[in-house]
Design an enzyme around this catalytic site. Structure first.
Site, mmCIF file in Angstrom:
data_model
loop_
_atom_site.group_PDB
_atom_site.id
_atom_site.type_symbol
_atom_site.label_atom_id
_atom_site.label_comp_id
_atom_site.label_asym_id
_atom_site.label_seq_id
_atom_site.Cartn_x
_atom_site.Cartn_y
_atom_site.Cartn_z
ATOM 1 N N ARG A 13 51.953 -3.066 8.553
ATOM 2 C CA ARG A 13 52.903 -2.257 8.509
ATOM 3 C C ARG A 13 52.427 -0.704 8.611
ATOM 4 O O ARG A 13 51.297 -0.587 8.432
ATOM 5 C CB ARG A 13 53.484 -2.379 6.940
ATOM 6 C CG ARG A 13 54.249 -3.655 7.141
ATOM 7 C CD ARG A 13 54.922 -4.024 5.410
ATOM 8 N NE ARG A 13 53.888 -4.455 4.726
ATOM 9 C CZ ARG A 13 53.790 -4.550 3.482
ATOM 10 N NH1 ARG A 13 55.041 -4.609 2.656
ATOM 11 N NH2 ARG A 13 52.866 -5.097 2.687
ATOM 12 N N TYR B 24 51.996 1.700 -2.375
ATOM 13 C CA TYR B 24 52.055 0.260 -3.407
ATOM 14 C C TYR B 24 50.507 0.657 -3.993
ATOM 15 O O TYR B 24 49.429 0.812 -3.312
ATOM 16 C CB TYR B 24 52.190 -0.778 -2.770
ATOM 17 C CG TYR B 24 53.403 -1.115 -2.465
ATOM 18 C CD1 TYR B 24 54.459 -1.229 -3.520
ATOM 19 C CD2 TYR B 24 53.896 -1.432 -1.180
ATOM 20 C CE1 TYR B 24 55.961 -1.541 -2.998
ATOM 21 C CE2 TYR B 24 55.133 -1.782 -0.616
ATOM 22 C CZ TYR B 24 56.207 -1.855 -1.827
ATOM 23 O OH TYR B 24 57.394 -2.330 -1.256
ATOM 24 N N ASP C 214 53.167 -14.399 -6.465
ATOM 25 C CA ASP C 214 52.500 -13.205 -6.811
ATOM 26 C C ASP C 214 52.634 -12.867 -8.210
ATOM 27 O O ASP C 214 51.628 -11.819 -9.002
ATOM 28 C CB ASP C 214 52.984 -11.929 -6.118
ATOM 29 C CG ASP C 214 54.500 -11.516 -6.316
ATOM 30 O OD1 ASP C 214 55.046 -12.583 -6.654
ATOM 31 O OD2 ASP C 214 54.881 -10.555 -5.949
#
Ligand SMILES: NC(=O)c1ccc[n+]([C@@H]2O[C@H](COP(=O)([O-])OP(=O)(O)OC[C@H]3O[C@@H](n4cnc5c(N)ncnc54)[C@H](O)[C@@H]3O)[C@@H](O)[C@H]2O)c1
Length: 371
Positions: A15, A94, A270
């Protein structure tokens, strides 16, 4: 402000943190955007497209970090990138610092202003920069689950939709939040018979209203989960207890009542996963089998569809990037309470309570820092 967008260097991360539309919006507000050469290639965005939108292409990773007031990324900075950060530079990406003490320490000693996508939080508790990735993962869960139900992939050999004269597959979704709703939409659109289980009755009321007739809802408890999974072809694990580990809703003993060759996609992996027999897997080896049931437990599902994920992420991040660039970070944080919750580290101090607690570091209240 000068905004720098480096190429992501984390393994299998394709990304990029901005699109040409984002560059155009920043340029229109008078900002400069530096983009590393070929940073958008895996997303089909060429350097030429970025230049046409008003960006400047920088030949090296180092050059982007050296020239920018704010670095905008997707993943947390890796060690070589931490060494490139400058005192007073804004880092917006993030970060997941609560599970990474070394990175927290690096950002503290670099004296950067670190704003984490995942802790930006609206007054109603929604996490606007996590939602897009849950939307991608929920939809992908059905696509991936359908693939592993195919016989050559080890599955029971069933088509989700069925065909005229042959019944469709049974899809069971544990958790009717963002991931679960998006999974249900995909499965129902394909014609599967879908059951969503959640503990929140208001959520089930909403889903009952909003979904097609081939979706039914059930209160989540052990009895109902057992009833649902014994006929399931595909199970999607999509529960979340905010700030906590996922509850183990399917135990090893329960696998015995499931069909051989059925598939479980544990999206909640996760947060530890909601299936006792789950363990994290990666793109190079996404599945494993326990007691005849295929488990799919990839922790970064949106990474395999970078073009979709890049646009989904940047649709959500761009308004915040513009706010920080237009107002400067202290004013932007004062004016936007959701964004203020994203500030994790500033001037060597930790301003996110969860991160401070996780690493036993002193916690500094935000209002004492930006007032
Ligand atoms: N693997 C990946 O790549 C990936 C990507 C995005 C999100 N995720 C994960 O997917 C999970 C779900 O995310 P989300 O955005 O949908 O969260 P969400 O908060 O929108 O939804 C979670 C739902 O789980 C329900 N729930 C809680 N306990 C339950 C129980 N015992 N039984 C049934 N339902 C229960 C809640 O009521 C809520 O509706 C999270 O762990 C998230 O981190 C993983």
């Amino acid at each position: 402000m000068i905004i720098g967008v480096p190429r992501e260097i984390k393994d299998q991360e394709y990304r990029i943190a901005i699109t040409s539309g984002g560059v155009d919006a920043l340029r229109n507000n008078g900002h400069t955007v530096l983009i590393e050469r070929n940073a958008g290639r895996e997303n089909g965005i060429t350097d030429e497209e970025f230049v046409n939108a008003g960006a400047e292409i920088v030949a090296s990773h180092e050059g982007v970090f050296a020239g920018a007031d704010m670095i905008v990324k997707v993943k947390e900075p890796l060690k070589p990138e931490c060494d490139l950060l400058k005192e007073g530079q804004i880092l917006f990406t993030y970060l997941h610092l609560a599970s990474d003490k070394a990175l927290t320490r690096s950002l503290m000693s670099a004296k950067v202003i670190a704003i984490a996508y995942e802790t930006v939080e609206a007054d109603d508790g929604k996490l606007p920069l996590l939602i897009p990735m849950s939307e991608v993962a929920g939809r992908l869960a059905i696509q991936e689950g359908a693939k592993y139900l195919e016989k050559p992939q080890g599955g029971e050999g069933i088509l989700l939709s069925g065909v005229p004269g042959v019944a469709p597959a049974e899809v069971v979704i544990l958790g009717g939040g963002v991931v679960g709703t998006n999974a249900a939409k995909m499965a129902s659109g394909l014609g599967a018979q879908v059951t969503i289980l959640d503990v929140n009755l208001d959520r089930l009321r909403y889903l009952d209203d909003a979904m097609e007739a081939n979706v039914i809802t059930m209160k989540s408890n052990e009895y109902n989960i057992r009833q649902a999974i014994k006929d399931a072809d595909l199970v999607v694990g999509a529960v979340l207890i905010t700030g906590g580990k996922a509850p183990k809703l399917i135990t090893r003993e329960m696998l015995r009542i499931m069909k051989p060759g059925s598939v479980m996609v544990d999206v909640a992996i996760d947060q530890g996963g909601c299936i006792e027999t789950s363990h994290p897997t990666s793109w190079s080896n996404p599945i494993f089998e326990v007691d005849g049931v295929i488990h799919y437990c990839v922790t970064n599902m949106p990474g395999c569809v970078p073009r979709t994920s890049t646009y989904a992420l940047t649709n959500a991040t761009l308004p915040y990037i513009l706010e920080i660039a237009d107002l400067g970070y202290p004013q932007a944080l004062r004016e936007d309470r959701a964004l203020a919750k994203g500030l994790n580290v500033v001037n060597g101090k930790v301003t996110c309570e969860g991160v401070a607690k996780a690493h036993n570091l002193p916690y500094y209240r935000l209002k004492n820092i930006i007032s």
